[in-house]
Design a protein around this motif. Structure first.
Motif, PDB file in Angstrom:
ATOM      1  N   THR A   1     -12.282   9.610  16.465  1.00  0.00           N
ATOM      2  CA  THR A   1     -11.094   9.594  15.611  1.00  0.00           C
ATOM      3  C   THR A   1     -11.269   8.507  14.570  1.00  0.00           C
ATOM      4  O   THR A   1     -11.436   7.324  14.908  1.00  0.00           O
ATOM      5  N   SER A   2     -11.259   8.899  13.306  1.00  0.00           N
ATOM      6  CA  SER A   2     -11.427   7.971  12.183  1.00  0.00           C
ATOM      7  C   SER A   2     -10.089   7.875  11.446  1.00  0.00           C
ATOM      8  O   SER A   2      -9.613   8.861  10.874  1.00  0.00           O
ATOM      9  N   ILE A   3      -9.485   6.692  11.462  1.00  0.00           N
ATOM     10  CA  ILE A   3      -8.161   6.486  10.878  1.00  0.00           C
ATOM     11  C   ILE A   3      -8.280   5.690   9.583  1.00  0.00           C
ATOM     12  O   ILE A   3      -8.905   4.628   9.560  1.00  0.00           O
ATOM     13  N   MET A   4      -7.691   6.193   8.512  1.00  0.00           N
ATOM     14  CA  MET A   4      -7.648   5.549   7.184  1.00  0.00           C
ATOM     15  C   MET A   4      -8.979   4.895   6.818  1.00  0.00           C
ATOM     16  O   MET A   4      -9.031   3.741   6.405  1.00  0.00           O
ATOM     17  N   SER A   5     -10.057   5.682   6.925  1.00  0.00           N
ATOM     18  CA  SER A   5     -11.384   5.134   6.729  1.00  0.00           C
ATOM     19  C   SER A   5     -12.172   5.935   5.705  1.00  0.00           C
ATOM     20  O   SER A   5     -11.619   6.764   4.977  1.00  0.00           O
ATOM     21  N   SER A   6     -13.479   5.709   5.659  1.00  0.00           N
ATOM     22  CA  SER A   6     -14.344   6.334   4.664  1.00  0.00           C
ATOM     23  C   SER A   6     -15.739   6.524   5.234  1.00  0.00           C
ATOM     24  O   SER A   6     -16.173   5.769   6.110  1.00  0.00           O
ATOM     25  N   GLY A   7     -16.434   7.521   4.715  1.00  0.00           N
ATOM     26  CA  GLY A   7     -17.829   7.731   5.085  1.00  0.00           C
ATOM     27  C   GLY A   7     -18.783   7.067   4.112  1.00  0.00           C
ATOM     28  O   GLY A   7     -19.987   6.981   4.368  1.00  0.00           O
ATOM     29  N   HIS A   8     -18.233   6.571   2.999  1.00  0.00           N
ATOM     30  CA  HIS A   8     -19.051   5.889   1.987  1.00  0.00           C
ATOM     31  C   HIS A   8     -18.100   5.225   0.983  1.00  0.00           C
ATOM     32  O   HIS A   8     -17.626   5.866   0.056  1.00  0.00           O
ATOM     33  N   VAL A   9     -17.843   3.941   1.181  1.00  0.00           N
ATOM     34  CA  VAL A   9     -16.829   3.264   0.366  1.00  0.00           C
ATOM     35  C   VAL A   9     -17.228   3.174  -1.106  1.00  0.00           C
ATOM     36  O   VAL A   9     -16.359   3.020  -1.973  1.00  0.00           O
ATOM     37  N   MET A  10     -18.528   3.284  -1.403  1.00  0.00           N
ATOM     38  CA  MET A  10     -18.991   3.151  -2.781  1.00  0.00           C
ATOM     39  C   MET A  10     -19.257   4.502  -3.438  1.00  0.00           C
ATOM     40  O   MET A  10     -19.917   4.568  -4.470  1.00  0.00           O
ATOM     41  N   ASP A  11     -18.736   5.572  -2.859  1.00  0.00           N
ATOM     42  CA  ASP A  11     -18.905   6.912  -3.425  1.00  0.00           C
ATOM     43  C   ASP A  11     -18.243   6.965  -4.808  1.00  0.00           C
ATOM     44  O   ASP A  11     -17.022   6.888  -4.930  1.00  0.00           O
ATOM     45  N   ASP A  12     -19.060   7.100  -5.858  1.00  0.00           N
ATOM     46  CA  ASP A  12     -18.517   7.060  -7.226  1.00  0.00           C
ATOM     47  C   ASP A  12     -17.807   8.348  -7.623  1.00  0.00           C
ATOM     48  O   ASP A  12     -17.254   8.448  -8.720  1.00  0.00           O
ATOM     49  N   LYS A  13     -17.824   9.341  -6.742  1.00  0.00           N
ATOM     50  CA  LYS A  13     -17.101  10.587  -7.013  1.00  0.00           C
ATOM     51  C   LYS A  13     -15.678  10.559  -6.440  1.00  0.00           C
ATOM     52  O   LYS A  13     -14.909  11.502  -6.613  1.00  0.00           O
ATOM     53  N   LEU A  14     -15.355   9.468  -5.747  1.00  0.00           N
ATOM     54  CA  LEU A  14     -14.032   9.317  -5.145  1.00  0.00           C
ATOM     55  C   LEU A  14     -13.315   8.111  -5.736  1.00  0.00           C
ATOM     56  O   LEU A  14     -13.969   7.190  -6.265  1.00  0.00           O
TER      57      LEU A  14
ATOM     58  N   LYS B   1       1.445  -7.216   6.428  1.00  0.00           N
ATOM     59  CA  LYS B   1       1.684  -5.865   6.934  1.00  0.00           C
ATOM     60  C   LYS B   1       2.500  -5.072   5.918  1.00  0.00           C
ATOM     61  O   LYS B   1       2.226  -3.889   5.668  1.00  0.00           O
ATOM     62  N   ARG B   2       3.497  -5.713   5.324  1.00  0.00           N
ATOM     63  CA  ARG B   2       4.312  -5.026   4.321  1.00  0.00           C
ATOM     64  C   ARG B   2       3.484  -4.673   3.090  1.00  0.00           C
ATOM     65  O   ARG B   2       3.657  -3.601   2.505  1.00  0.00           O
ATOM     66  N   ILE B   3       2.576  -5.546   2.692  1.00  0.00           N
ATOM     67  CA  ILE B   3       1.694  -5.270   1.552  1.00  0.00           C
ATOM     68  C   ILE B   3       0.843  -4.036   1.845  1.00  0.00           C
ATOM     69  O   ILE B   3       0.677  -3.153   0.996  1.00  0.00           O
ATOM     70  N   LEU B   4       0.303  -3.958   3.061  1.00  0.00           N
ATOM     71  CA  LEU B   4      -0.566  -2.843   3.424  1.00  0.00           C
ATOM     72  C   LEU B   4       0.195  -1.529   3.540  1.00  0.00           C
ATOM     73  O   LEU B   4      -0.406  -0.459   3.460  1.00  0.00           O
ATOM     74  N   MET B   5       1.507  -1.591   3.709  1.00  0.00           N
ATOM     75  CA  MET B   5       2.310  -0.372   3.738  1.00  0.00           C
ATOM     76  C   MET B   5       2.327   0.304   2.369  1.00  0.00           C
ATOM     77  O   MET B   5       2.562   1.505   2.259  1.00  0.00           O
TER      78      MET B   5
ATOM     79  N   ASP C   1      -1.666   5.305   1.145  1.00  0.00           N
ATOM     80  CA  ASP C   1      -2.569   4.199   1.461  1.00  0.00           C
ATOM     81  C   ASP C   1      -2.912   3.421   0.193  1.00  0.00           C
ATOM     82  O   ASP C   1      -3.523   3.971  -0.733  1.00  0.00           O
ATOM     83  N   PRO C   2      -2.561   2.119   0.112  1.00  0.00           N
ATOM     84  CA  PRO C   2      -2.836   1.339  -1.089  1.00  0.00           C
ATOM     85  C   PRO C   2      -4.227   0.707  -1.097  1.00  0.00           C
ATOM     86  O   PRO C   2      -4.616   0.072  -2.069  1.00  0.00           O
ATOM     87  N   VAL C   3      -4.979   0.857  -0.018  1.00  0.00           N
ATOM     88  CA  VAL C   3      -6.305   0.239   0.088  1.00  0.00           C
ATOM     89  C   VAL C   3      -7.410   1.281  -0.020  1.00  0.00           C
ATOM     90  O   VAL C   3      -8.275   1.204  -0.891  1.00  0.00           O
ATOM     91  N   MET C   4      -7.387   2.249   0.886  1.00  0.00           N
ATOM     92  CA  MET C   4      -8.422   3.280   0.944  1.00  0.00           C
ATOM     93  C   MET C   4      -7.788   4.624   0.589  1.00  0.00           C
ATOM     94  O   MET C   4      -7.055   5.199   1.389  1.00  0.00           O
ATOM     95  N   PRO C   5      -8.026   5.144  -0.603  1.00  0.00           N
ATOM     96  CA  PRO C   5      -7.412   6.412  -1.003  1.00  0.00           C
ATOM     97  C   PRO C   5      -7.699   7.528   0.001  1.00  0.00           C
ATOM     98  O   PRO C   5      -8.792   7.618   0.560  1.00  0.00           O
ATOM     99  N   ILE C   6      -6.722   8.375   0.208  1.00  0.00           N
ATOM    100  CA  ILE C   6      -6.828   9.439   1.200  1.00  0.00           C
ATOM    101  C   ILE C   6      -7.963  10.412   0.886  1.00  0.00           C
ATOM    102  O   ILE C   6      -8.475  11.097   1.773  1.00  0.00           O
TER     103      ILE C   6
ATOM    104  N   ASN D   1       4.371   9.482   4.741  1.00  0.00           N
ATOM    105  CA  ASN D   1       4.988   8.155   4.626  1.00  0.00           C
ATOM    106  C   ASN D   1       4.183   7.116   5.415  1.00  0.00           C
ATOM    107  O   ASN D   1       4.677   6.469   6.331  1.00  0.00           O
ATOM    108  N   MET D   2       2.933   6.937   5.021  1.00  0.00           N
ATOM    109  CA  MET D   2       2.052   5.978   5.703  1.00  0.00           C
ATOM    110  C   MET D   2       1.122   5.330   4.697  1.00  0.00           C
ATOM    111  O   MET D   2       0.534   5.997   3.849  1.00  0.00           O
TER     112      MET D   2
END
Length: 343
Positions: free
Chosen positions: A177-190, A225-229, A292-297, A317-318
């Protein structure tokens, strides 16, 4: 003399940068939240760690873990892996309870540099540790506890580590189970990771507990925590968060803010896992918040298109956290994935 001038100049630039970052607007605590913090601090911290604890050793690093038993007949083991700069206690207690109630034991652990695990005081620029090394930390725990196979659940950076465990140790991975994550954070197509959250997080540190007392550091936990919301709405369980933070500060080693820097460096070194993930043969669940304000969906959506037979849960709403209101839905979906047959 020249060296002293140069050092002073660097310090001046550093303080200027920190001052500018400290000006980033951050959420304010309400009077009720402040009262709750004061009330909790007037009592002894509740016992937060109730399971069997110990250390696993990997490459000279001592990794602290807690093994929390199932409340009914054991159906399996769930290994929880937290995100950047976070320790084992960052997992919400309710999140864990749902698995215990459903018959699963939980293992959670402190990443390198957090909680009671080894702390790298001097960062070796030529030999930094990687996410692969951190994945080996988790495997060392399974080895120590003689657990042959576990369900791997990771959030944010923990999701990346969980992916690596599934890739490199398929014989030890029952599900992923991968939650709010990425398979390649530097993917320039995302869409890239947000550059707006970091200044706010640093501002929270500067305003609430870089060198602050326990109350200030607890306030920082709530504000961050509020910032990450992000744009998500909902209440924060300030009482529980304060109790856990108070316990961490009073009975453990507290919070090491430098760990996040080391973890982030490991993330940037990780590269793409797309090819390997496309060959997974275990049940995979992807969970992500639409706000998600950190890792786009889009990062999890790409994984969903790559990993054969994967299922997903997109929560409107997450943000980049585990909101209290969504925990029942998230845990129910994960537990459903734990019982899926291999594709």
């Amino acid at each position: 003399m020249a060296g002293m001038v140069k050092s002073a100049r660097y310090l001046s630039i550093l303080f200027l940068i920190l001052s500018l970052l400290g000006c980033a607007p951050i959420p304010k605590l309400s009077k009720e939240q402040r009262r709750t913090i004061r009330s909790v601090l007037k009592t002894a911290p509740p016992e937060v760690v109730k399971g069997q604890t110990g250390y696993a050793v990997n490459d000279g690093n001592k990794i602290w873990y807690e093994q929390i038993p199932a409340k009914t007949n054991k159906k399996g083991t769930v290994l929880l892996i937290m995100g950047n700069g976070q320790d084992a206690l960052a997992w919400p207690p309710d999140f864990i309870s749902y698995f215990n109630d459903a018959g699963y034991e939980i293992i959670r652990f402190d990443h390198r540099g957090t909680g009671l695990s080894s702390y790298v005081k001097k960062w070796k620029k030529l030999d930094p540790y990687t996410l692969n090394d951190m994945a080996d930390d988790a495997i060392a725990i399974l080895d120590t506890l003689a657990i042959e196979k576990a369900h791997i659940v990771g959030a944010s950076m923990g999701g990346m580590i969980a992916q690596l465990i599934a890739i490199e140790h398929p014989e030890r991975s029952a599900t992923l189970t991968s939650i709010m994550s990425s398979g390649h954070v530097m993917d320039d197509k995302l869409p890239p990771m947000s550059n707006e959250v970091l200044p706010k997080m640093i501002s929270a540190v500067l305003n609430h507990g870089f060198f602050g007392n326990k109350k200030g550091q607890i306030k920082r936990q709530i504000v961050q925590k509020r910032i990450l919301m992000g744009g998500a709405t909902g209440e924060i369980d300030v009482k529980t968060l304060t109790e856990v933070s108070y316990y961490n500060l009073k009975k453990r080693d507290g919070y090491n803010l430098m760990a996040a820097r080391h973890h982030f460096a490991a993330i940037l070194l990780s590269g793409s896992r797309y090819d390997q993930l496309s060959n997974l043969k275990i049940p995979v669940l992807l969970v992500h918040g639409e706000k998600d304000p950190v890792m786009p969906i889009e990062h999890s959506k790409k994984l969903d298109s790559i990993i054969p037979g994967s299922t997903h849960l997109w929560i409107e709403n997450m943000g980049h956290d585990l909101p209290d209101e969504a925990i029942p839905e998230i845990t129910a979906k994960i537990i459903s994935n734990l019982t899926r047959k291999e594709d």
